[in-house]
Design a protein around this motif. Structure first.
Motif, PDB file in Angstrom:
ATOM      1  N   UNK A   1       0.815  -1.216   0.000  1.00  0.00           N
ATOM      2  CA  UNK A   1       0.000   0.000   0.000  1.00  0.00           C
ATOM      3  C   UNK A   1       0.848   1.265   0.000  1.00  0.00           C
ATOM      4  N   UNK A   2       2.111   1.117   0.249  1.00  0.00           N
ATOM      5  CA  UNK A   2       2.996   2.276   0.308  1.00  0.00           C
ATOM      6  C   UNK A   2       3.070   3.001  -1.035  1.00  0.00           C
ATOM      7  N   UNK A   3       3.127   2.253  -2.124  1.00  0.00           N
ATOM      8  CA  UNK A   3       3.154   2.864  -3.456  1.00  0.00           C
ATOM      9  C   UNK A   3       1.875   3.639  -3.759  1.00  0.00           C
ATOM     10  N   UNK A   4       0.742   3.077  -3.346  1.00  0.00           N
ATOM     11  CA  UNK A   4      -0.541   3.756  -3.568  1.00  0.00           C
ATOM     12  C   UNK A   4      -0.612   5.037  -2.749  1.00  0.00           C
ATOM     13  N   UNK A   5      -0.201   4.961  -1.500  1.00  0.00           N
ATOM     14  CA  UNK A   5      -0.214   6.156  -0.649  1.00  0.00           C
ATOM     15  C   UNK A   5       0.745   7.224  -1.167  1.00  0.00           C
ATOM     16  N   UNK A   6       1.900   6.804  -1.648  1.00  0.00           N
ATOM     17  CA  UNK A   6       2.861   7.744  -2.207  1.00  0.00           C
ATOM     18  C   UNK A   6       2.285   8.437  -3.444  1.00  0.00           C
ATOM     19  N   UNK A   7       1.698   7.664  -4.327  1.00  0.00           N
ATOM     20  CA  UNK A   7       1.102   8.235  -5.540  1.00  0.00           C
ATOM     21  C   UNK A   7      -0.046   9.179  -5.192  1.00  0.00           C
ATOM     22  N   UNK A   8      -0.917   8.775  -4.274  1.00  0.00           N
ATOM     23  CA  UNK A   8      -2.045   9.617  -3.883  1.00  0.00           C
ATOM     24  C   UNK A   8      -1.568  10.924  -3.247  1.00  0.00           C
ATOM     25  N   UNK A   9      -0.572  10.841  -2.371  1.00  0.00           N
ATOM     26  CA  UNK A   9      -0.026  12.049  -1.749  1.00  0.00           C
ATOM     27  C   UNK A   9       0.620  12.975  -2.765  1.00  0.00           C
TER      28      UNK A   9
ATOM     29  N   UNK B   1      -3.415  20.060 -14.922  1.00  0.00           N
ATOM     30  CA  UNK B   1      -4.346  19.355 -14.026  1.00  0.00           C
ATOM     31  C   UNK B   1      -4.702  17.994 -14.618  1.00  0.00           C
ATOM     32  N   UNK B   2      -5.019  17.958 -15.910  1.00  0.00           N
ATOM     33  CA  UNK B   2      -5.341  16.684 -16.562  1.00  0.00           C
ATOM     34  C   UNK B   2      -4.140  15.736 -16.536  1.00  0.00           C
ATOM     35  N   UNK B   3      -2.963  16.254 -16.804  1.00  0.00           N
ATOM     36  CA  UNK B   3      -1.753  15.450 -16.796  1.00  0.00           C
ATOM     37  C   UNK B   3      -1.492  14.855 -15.410  1.00  0.00           C
ATOM     38  N   UNK B   4      -1.664  15.649 -14.379  1.00  0.00           N
ATOM     39  CA  UNK B   4      -1.449  15.178 -13.005  1.00  0.00           C
ATOM     40  C   UNK B   4      -2.458  14.102 -12.634  1.00  0.00           C
ATOM     41  N   UNK B   5      -3.711  14.280 -13.049  1.00  0.00           N
ATOM     42  CA  UNK B   5      -4.758  13.336 -12.666  1.00  0.00           C
ATOM     43  C   UNK B   5      -4.699  12.013 -13.434  1.00  0.00           C
ATOM     44  N   UNK B   6      -4.361  12.051 -14.717  1.00  0.00           N
ATOM     45  CA  UNK B   6      -4.529  10.855 -15.544  1.00  0.00           C
ATOM     46  C   UNK B   6      -3.246  10.104 -15.886  1.00  0.00           C
ATOM     47  N   UNK B   7      -2.097  10.628 -15.591  1.00  0.00           N
ATOM     48  CA  UNK B   7      -0.847   9.900 -15.871  1.00  0.00           C
ATOM     49  C   UNK B   7      -0.142   9.679 -14.528  1.00  0.00           C
ATOM     50  N   UNK B   8      -0.238   8.440 -14.009  1.00  0.00           N
ATOM     51  CA  UNK B   8       0.327   8.168 -12.692  1.00  0.00           C
ATOM     52  C   UNK B   8       1.839   8.386 -12.652  1.00  0.00           C
ATOM     53  N   UNK B   9       2.302   8.880 -11.556  1.00  0.00           N
ATOM     54  CA  UNK B   9       3.710   9.176 -11.266  1.00  0.00           C
ATOM     55  C   UNK B   9       4.331  10.177 -12.239  1.00  0.00           C
TER      56      UNK B   9
END
Length: 140
Positions: A4-12, A38-46
């Motif tokens: 879950x650390x990767x998910x939390x890191x990405x979400x943060x 904003x679109x780039x941040x939301x739809x392309x992970x990391x």
């Protein structure tokens, strides 16, 4: 927990970059318009948030130019930069001194009135009849 650390890191990272992108002054965002970031941040992970941090975020030099009228000569206290500061206005200072003197006189009059009232109350207060206590249950 480690998965879950990767998910939390990405979400943060997404939340941080999204808030920073929305709050950035529109004319200072680099390389793309704000809506595109904003679109780039939301739809392309990391990659989206990292790209914002590297290539889209306003630099410190451009952020300082956003408000050209602000001076750091007095560390953010512009009242010291204005001509005709209150310390230079003799009429204002004279008025303040007169007001201070009248306030002190009024305070002295109130204190004298209070002392007179307290003395009158002490003189008029009936004491306990002779041979009796003060009414305090702790004293005989």
């Amino acid at each position: 927990m480690p998965r879950y650390l990767g998910i939390l890191l990405e979400l943060g990272l997404i939340v941080f970059c999204l808030i920073e992108c929305i709050q950035a002054p529109p004319g200072r965002v680099r390389n793309l318009p704000t809506w595109a970031w904003i679109l780039l941040i939301l739809f392309i992970p990391y990659a989206g948030p990292i790209a914002w941090l590297v290539a889209g975020r306003p630099t410190a030099a451009s952020a300082g130019q956003a408000v050209p009228w602000r001076s750091t000569a007095t560390a953010g206290f512009p009242e010291y930069e204005r001509p005709g500061a209150p310390a230079d206005d003799r009429q204002l200072l004279a008025g303040l001194a007169a007001s201070d003197a009248s306030d002190r006189a009024l305070l002295a009059q109130w204190e004298a009135d209070l002392r007179a009232r307290e003395a009158a109350l002490r003189d008029d207060a009936p004491g306990p009849p002779p041979g009796q206590g003060t009414g305090d249950p702790r004293t005989p």
